[in-house]
Design an enzyme around this catalytic site. Structure first.
Site, PDB file in Angstrom:
ATOM      1  N   CYS A  13       0.867  -1.183   0.000  1.00 26.16           N
ATOM      2  CA  CYS A  13       0.000   0.000   0.000  1.00 26.16           C
ATOM      3  C   CYS A  13       0.903   1.232   0.000  1.00 26.16           C
ATOM      4  O   CYS A  13       2.106   1.110  -0.260  1.00 26.16           O
ATOM      5  CB  CYS A  13      -0.967  -0.017   1.181  1.00 26.16           C
ATOM      6  N   ASN A  16       2.454   1.529   4.153  1.00 20.53           N
ATOM      7  CA  ASN A  16       2.790   0.275   4.846  1.00 20.53           C
ATOM      8  C   ASN A  16       2.594   0.388   6.361  1.00 20.53           C
ATOM      9  O   ASN A  16       3.345  -0.191   7.151  1.00 20.53           O
ATOM     10  CB  ASN A  16       4.212  -0.191   4.487  1.00 20.53           C
ATOM     11  N   ARG A  19      -3.151  -0.501   5.508  1.00 21.27           N
ATOM     12  CA  ARG A  19      -3.780  -1.591   4.759  1.00 21.27           C
ATOM     13  C   ARG A  19      -2.881  -2.816   4.577  1.00 21.27           C
ATOM     14  O   ARG A  19      -3.300  -3.955   4.873  1.00 21.27           O
ATOM     15  CB  ARG A  19      -4.254  -1.072   3.389  1.00 21.27           C
ATOM     16  N   SER A  20      -1.650  -2.610   4.088  1.00 23.37           N
ATOM     17  CA  SER A  20      -0.833  -3.804   3.787  1.00 23.37           C
ATOM     18  C   SER A  20      -0.372  -4.559   5.040  1.00 23.37           C
ATOM     19  O   SER A  20      -0.362  -5.799   5.010  1.00 23.37           O
ATOM     20  CB  SER A  20       0.330  -3.478   2.845  1.00 23.37           C
ATOM     21  N   ASP A 130      -7.973   3.992   1.240  1.00 29.54           N
ATOM     22  CA  ASP A 130      -6.979   4.462   2.203  1.00 29.54           C
ATOM     23  C   ASP A 130      -7.710   4.996   3.451  1.00 29.54           C
ATOM     24  O   ASP A 130      -8.495   5.929   3.359  1.00 29.54           O
ATOM     25  CB  ASP A 130      -6.180   5.588   1.514  1.00 29.54           C
TER      26      ASP A 130
HETATM   27  P1  4NP Z   1      -1.628   2.921   4.061  1.00 26.40           P
HETATM   28  O1  4NP Z   1      -2.225   4.283   4.653  1.00 26.40           O
HETATM   29  O2  4NP Z   1      -1.144   3.246   2.648  1.00 26.40           O
HETATM   30  O3  4NP Z   1      -2.783   2.001   4.067  1.00 26.40           O
HETATM   31  O4  4NP Z   1      -0.498   2.524   4.986  1.00 26.40           O
HETATM   32  C1  4NP Z   1      -1.534   5.489   4.691  1.00 26.40           C
HETATM   33  C2  4NP Z   1      -0.596   5.705   5.681  1.00 26.40           C
HETATM   34  C3  4NP Z   1       0.056   6.933   5.757  1.00 26.40           C
HETATM   35  C4  4NP Z   1      -0.241   7.914   4.839  1.00 26.40           C
HETATM   36  C5  4NP Z   1      -1.172   7.701   3.845  1.00 26.40           C
HETATM   37  C6  4NP Z   1      -1.818   6.481   3.771  1.00 26.40           C
HETATM   38  N1  4NP Z   1       0.417   9.183   4.945  1.00 26.40           N
HETATM   39  O5  4NP Z   1       0.019  10.122   4.210  1.00 26.40           O
HETATM   40  O6  4NP Z   1       1.348   9.328   5.755  1.00 26.40           O
END
Ligand code: 4NP
Length: 169
Positions: A13, A16, A19-20, A130
């Protein structure tokens, strides 16, 4: 054709941390429950290094804990070498797909890329949204979608394992 020692799955994702790592934790639990630890390896990675070395987001961990999961992997960025190590690289959304595709060098690499929702059976989402800027319902939806898709992925992997054992992978 040469038999593989294991089937290796990498969930991917953006960060990380939501989701992942949740997909990794859910899939690892299913693999343990089905006694497939010797046949399948699971890991996760992100398309950014923004959270490198961090545990999953505390909201994802606490929503997971309520369903009996312990999400405890450390964030790391996806790298080209992952396309050599893993058999399936499973992304959460279209933007993940495009970013991961840019690291794929060969047609064989490209064929390893899959979308998590390709394995859904109960839901008809085309991506796992997300949850980072969402409330509790966003995290619950992610877990619902991932539990469903991990079930479908387990069925797919069981077929792959039996094909592998017969040497037809
Ligand atoms: P993930 O979610 O891709 O499911 O791990 C996110 C985690 C952090 C951020 C965006 C999405 N961020 O903008 O820091």
């Amino acid at each position: 054709m040469k038999k593989k020692d294991k089937i290796r799955i990498l969930f991917v994702c953006l960060g990380n941390i939501c989701r992942s790592p949740a997909a990794e934790g859910i899939m690892k639990k299913l693999i343990e429950e089905n006694g497939l630890e010797d046949a399948v390896e699971v890991d996760s990675a992100g398309l950014s290094d923004w959270h490198e070395g961090e545990l999953p987001d505390s909201r994802m961990r606490s929503h997971g804990r309520r369903r009996g999961y312990d999400f405890c992997s450390r964030s790391r960025p996806l790298e080209r070498a992952d396309f050599e190590r893993f058999d399936y690289i499973i992304v959460m959304d279209s933007s993940n797909y495009t970013a991961a595709l840019s690291l794929a060098r060969t047609d064989e690499d490209k064929k390893k890329l899959r979308r998590m929702t390709d394995f859904s059976s109960r839901f008809s989402y085309d991506h796992v949204p997300d949850p980072y800027y969402s409330g509790a319902s966003g995290f619950e939806l992610v877990l619902d979608l991932l539990e469903d898709a991990c079930g479908g992925l387990l069925d797919f992997i069981c077929t792959e394992i039996s094909r592998n054992r017969k040497g037809i992978l």
